[in-house]
Design a protein around this motif. Structure first.
Motif, PDB file in Angstrom:
ATOM      1  N   THR A  13      27.810  39.957  49.520  1.00  3.48           N
ATOM      2  CA  THR A  13      29.030  39.361  50.078  1.00  3.48           C
ATOM      3  C   THR A  13      28.896  39.121  51.577  1.00  3.48           C
ATOM      4  O   THR A  13      29.356  38.103  52.098  1.00  3.48           O
ATOM      5  N   GLY A  32      37.736  34.457  46.914  1.00  2.00           N
ATOM      6  CA  GLY A  32      38.191  35.767  47.357  1.00  2.00           C
ATOM      7  C   GLY A  32      39.699  35.929  47.229  1.00  2.00           C
ATOM      8  O   GLY A  32      40.190  36.984  46.808  1.00  2.00           O
ATOM      9  N   THR A  36      41.885  38.436  44.709  1.00  6.88           N
ATOM     10  CA  THR A  36      42.905  39.338  45.255  1.00  6.88           C
ATOM     11  C   THR A  36      44.185  39.279  44.425  1.00  6.88           C
ATOM     12  O   THR A  36      44.764  40.312  44.065  1.00  6.88           O
ATOM     13  N   TRP A 152      37.453  38.056  51.831  1.00  8.66           N
ATOM     14  CA  TRP A 152      36.783  39.102  51.062  1.00  8.66           C
ATOM     15  C   TRP A 152      37.053  40.486  51.624  1.00  8.66           C
ATOM     16  O   TRP A 152      37.002  41.478  50.891  1.00  8.66           O
ATOM     17  N   LEU A 155      40.253  41.283  49.971  1.00 12.22           N
ATOM     18  CA  LEU A 155      39.956  41.674  48.591  1.00 12.22           C
ATOM     19  C   LEU A 155      39.454  43.118  48.529  1.00 12.22           C
ATOM     20  O   LEU A 155      39.858  43.884  47.644  1.00 12.22           O
ATOM     21  N   VAL A 249      37.259  40.460  40.069  1.00 14.02           N
ATOM     22  CA  VAL A 249      36.206  39.756  40.815  1.00 14.02           C
ATOM     23  C   VAL A 249      35.328  38.965  39.862  1.00 14.02           C
ATOM     24  O   VAL A 249      35.015  37.789  40.104  1.00 14.02           O
TER      25      VAL A 249
END
Length: 313
Positions: A13, A32, A36, A152, A155, A249
């Motif tokens: 990532t 991302g 979430t 991210w 997330l 994810v």
């Protein structure tokens, strides 16, 4: 094994955004944000046993809250922090009556909630009406690359919160309630309060993602949050695996990348104008059928079970 997979996921990532072409950074950001929102859907459906077909409503509420505040002079960081709070408060106010419903009645009620919200946004001059809310400032994060890391990072925070809740006493109570409400209530579980809390928390996740989305695009309209988007979040949660931390994810990655590929295919020369939307609907239907038939618990539980079987002597 799980720890090494987590480390590998973090490394990938962090290393991937600078390597992506600029045209793909937007997909990385939206992926991302989708994961979430899906994390909240997965918790709501997997642990609280409630089906929501209106999660994009809270995505929109968070986005519009952040956008309206900053357009009227509030600092962008304050607007971003307000987005999940406003979404959570809206969820508490709406969830108090809605969560008295069960099953498909609740699903239809949340769907109606989104339709009402879209109508209000489309007719409200205070929100820009059908034209949309324009002039939303950007966050000082350094362009698309900064937004890629921000989405991210958001997330990651959401997944950590989800993991801690699942491992808590409240998480055990939710799992018990999803299995048998009567038994859980007899054991002292405050089912109504727990479910409302999870409903508000899942809305806060969506609202936070909506805030980032608003600042990233700089523009919002009712068309940015169609009913199909709520269905997309549900499909992501089911495909990845309900009630799992990694499921949102994985599910979001599969759906977003596949839809992106089909949209590219649908816009090729010679394809009809309706091809991208038709292909997207076909993907949702096909993935749901395949998942229900061959991976009823989703990708992540299926892979985990397979690894456990292979390690047994």
């Amino acid at each position: 094994m799980n720890r090494w997979l987590l480390v590998a996921a973090v490394v990938v990532t962090l290393a991937l955004p600078p390597l992506l072409p600029e045209r793909h950074l937007g997909t990385f950001v939206l992926l991302g944000l989708a994961a979430t929102v899906t994390a909240g859907v997965s918790m709501l459906m997997g642990y609280a046993g409630q089906v929501s077909l209106g999660q994009a409503s809270f995505y929109a509420i968070g986005g519009y809250a952040a956008g309206l505040l900053t357009v009227h002079g509030v600092p962008t960081l304050a607007g971003l922090l307000a987005a999940p709070v406003v979404a959570a408060v809206a969820a508490v106010l709406l969830g108090a009556p809605l969560l008295r419903l069960r099953g498909h009645h609740l699903a239809f009620a949340t769907l109606a909630m989104q339709l009402i919200l879209l109508s209000l946004l489309g007719r409200g001059d205070w929100a820009g009406g059908a034209i949309g809310l324009q002039g939303i400032p950007t966050l000082p994060v350094g362009g698309d690359l900064g937004y890629a890391y921000l989405s991210w990072a958001v997330l990651a925070v959401v997944l950590v919160i989800s993991r801690n809740i699942v491992a808590s006493r409240a998480g055990r109570g939710l799992r018990a309630a999803a299995t048998s409400e009567i038994a859980a209530a007899a054991g002292g579980v405050a089912i109504g309060r727990y479910r409302l809390t999870v409903f508000a928390l899942s809305a806060a996740f969506a609202g936070l993602a909506g805030g980032v989305y608003a600042f990233y695009l700089g523009y919002l309209s009712p068309g940015s949050f169609p009913v199909l988007l709520s269905i997309e979040f549900v499909v992501m949660a089911v495909v990845g695996g309900l009630g799992t931390i990694a499921g949102p994810v994985v599910g979001a990655t599969v759906i977003v990348l596949l839809v992106q590929a089909l949209n590219t295919l649908g816009t090729q020369p010679g394809m009809p104008g309706y091809a991208p939307s038709v292909l997207s609907y076909a993907v949702y239907a096909l993935l749901l059928v395949v998942t229900v038939l061959y991976l009823p618990r989703g990708i992540v539980p299926a892979v985990t079970d397979r690894l456990v079987k292979e390690r047994r002597p």
